[in-house]
Design a protein around this motif. Structure first.
Motif, short mmCIF file in Angstrom:
data_model
loop_
_atom_site.label_atom_id
_atom_site.label_comp_id
_atom_site.label_asym_id
_atom_site.label_seq_id
_atom_site.Cartn_x
_atom_site.Cartn_y
_atom_site.Cartn_z
N UNK A 151 -96.63 -3.89 -14.84
CA UNK A 151 -95.07 -3.74 -15.53
C UNK A 151 -95.50 -2.43 -16.46
N UNK A 152 -94.24 -2.07 -16.78
CA UNK A 152 -94.12 -0.82 -17.66
C UNK A 152 -94.78 -1.38 -19.01
N UNK A 153 -94.31 -2.28 -19.65
CA UNK A 153 -94.96 -2.88 -20.59
C UNK A 153 -96.64 -3.06 -20.79
N UNK A 154 -96.71 -3.75 -19.78
CA UNK A 154 -98.38 -4.42 -19.55
C UNK A 154 -99.28 -2.97 -19.22
N UNK A 155 -98.69 -1.82 -18.68
CA UNK A 155 -99.59 -0.53 -18.62
C UNK A 155 -99.46 0.03 -19.65
N UNK A 156 -98.16 0.30 -20.42
CA UNK A 156 -98.13 1.00 -21.68
C UNK A 156 -98.91 0.43 -22.92
#
Ligand SMILES: NC(=O)c1ccc[n+]([C@@H]2O[C@H](COP(=O)([O-])OP(=O)(O)OC[C@H]3O[C@@H](n4cnc5c(N)ncnc54)[C@H](O)[C@@H]3O)[C@@H](O)[C@H]2O)c1
Length: 357
Positions: free
Chosen positions: A159-164
């Motif tokens: 996920x974008x959130x998880x990666x960021x």
């Protein structure tokens, strides 16, 4: 008083956790570092006895009242599908959203480095492994199981959130600890959808840390470079699967699984519960032989001290562990003849010497 949940777990878990508790007790008596210890009977024995894995009320109480969890290891051949281990480990990692699994890879003595011409100075980096998603998220299934046409799928969840947040955590750590380089590793040349996201997010986040040199290697190239010249790495950030693999390689560069420690936390909420555990598993072949190396657990206690606000205790304990390694008072995995408890005896003797010096 801070509260710690203690989960000895399976196999050699109880043997090494017992040594960790001896060290915690020394710091309680001699340094006044007091924790309320909460012993939890969770693991394969309990599961086989009454089916309990990770009860909701235990999870809720850890969440609401504990500063940390000290876990030994989970895994027992009598539970072939790892049901209890998955429920307990993932229950904490996912349930408490402990997205950053941080594993320091640091050789404490020259003799621990197996590479020709390399010394302890060359092996000193930290791996940030994403701990809540990726291919370990458990999304997938099996079709036509057992037939010649069987299909088995595990989805790689990014996920974008998880990666960021894991990339940010790695950069923030580098900034806080005066590290000047962060490397992100993926396989975006082959996994073009999921890992291209890592590329884009890394390119954005690095802009917020202009003083830190940001670089990238595909995971296969990283494995090669780690063996060729580990001194080039300071902070590595990667996904769940690659982090799992690359930290075992890192353990091999710095003395083996008997010395590898880890902490899982949510860096966005530093006051929330953190999970401290040796990287190794339950090592069934070593159970009962008194040869399990307790130092991965003692180094996890070092991380616990560091993370829970007792930095000088962490340094004191690490110095005693280093002295013990230099004196070759080690278990057989490191070529020594000491038993599990004798290694702890040697560490405690150094702590006593240090405190009377
Ligand atoms: N986080 C965890 O709890 C965790 C991690 C890895 C494996 N496991 C589980 O543990 C079980 C055994 O797995 P495995 O054999 O692949 O991995 P393992 O880490 O238990 O053992 C791998 C090798 O390292 C050695 N080793 C590990 N810890 C050691 C120590 N403290 N001192 C000396 N030598 C040590 C063992 O002898 C073995 O040769 C499996 O059920 C697996 O699923 C659990």
């Amino acid at each position: 008083m801070k509260k710690l949940a203690i989960i000895p777990g399976d196999g050699i878990g109880p043997e090494v956790i017992a040594e960790g508790l001896r060290v915690l007790d020394w710091f309680r008596q001699r340094r006044g570092i007091e924790f309320e210890l909460w012993q939890l009977d969770l693991g394969a024995e309990r599961y086989l006895r009454d089916g309990t894995t990770f009860p909701d009320e235990v999870r809720d109480e850890i969440w609401s009242s504990c500063a940390g969890v000290l876990l030994g290891a989970l895994g027992d051949a009598r539970v072939p599908d790892f049901e209890h281990a998955r429920q307990i480990l993932f229950g904490m990692r996912m349930g408490f959203d402990l997205y950053a699994n941080v594993r320091p890879i640091r050789a404490l003595t020259d003799a621990l480095v197996p590479l020709r011409g390399r010394s302890a100075r060359d092996v000193d980096f930290v791996v940030f492994r994403e701990n809540t998603e990726g291919i370990y998220a458990g999304v997938g299934g099996q079709l036509r199981r057992g037939s010649p046409d069987e299909i088995a799928i595990n989805e790689d969840i990014n996920t974008r959130k998880g990666v960021e947040r894991i990339i940010r955590a790695a950069f923030a750590y580098a900034r806080r600890h005066g590290r000047t380089r962060v490397l992100m590793s993926d396989k975006s040349n082959a996994m073009r959808h999921a890992h291209e996201l890592w590329q884009r997010v890394f390119a954005l986040v690095r802009l917020d840390y202009p003083e830190i040199e940001a670089s990238h290697l595909y995971i296969d190239a990283l494995c090669l470079e780690l063996v060729r010249d580990p001194s080039q790495f300071q902070v590595i950030v990667t996904n769940n699967l690659f982090g799992d693999i690359v930290t075992d390689l890192g353990a091999a560069l710095s003395g083996g699984l008997g010395l590898a420690a880890s902490v899982s936390s949510n860096p966005d909420y530093p006051q929330r519960v953190k999970l401290f555990e040796p990287v190794h598993g339950s090592a069934p072949k070593l159970v009962g032989l008194a040869t399990a190396n307790p130092l991965a657990t003692l180094l996890s206690v070092c991380l616990l001290f560091e993370e829970l606000g007792f930095a000088s205790a962490a340094l004191e304990l690490e110095t005693a562990i280093k002295g013990t390694l230099e004196a070759h008072e080690t278990t057989p995995d490191l070529g020594g003849t000491s038993s599990t408890s004798q290694v702890t005896d040697a560490v405690l003797a150094r702590l006593r010497q240090g405190s009377s010096a």
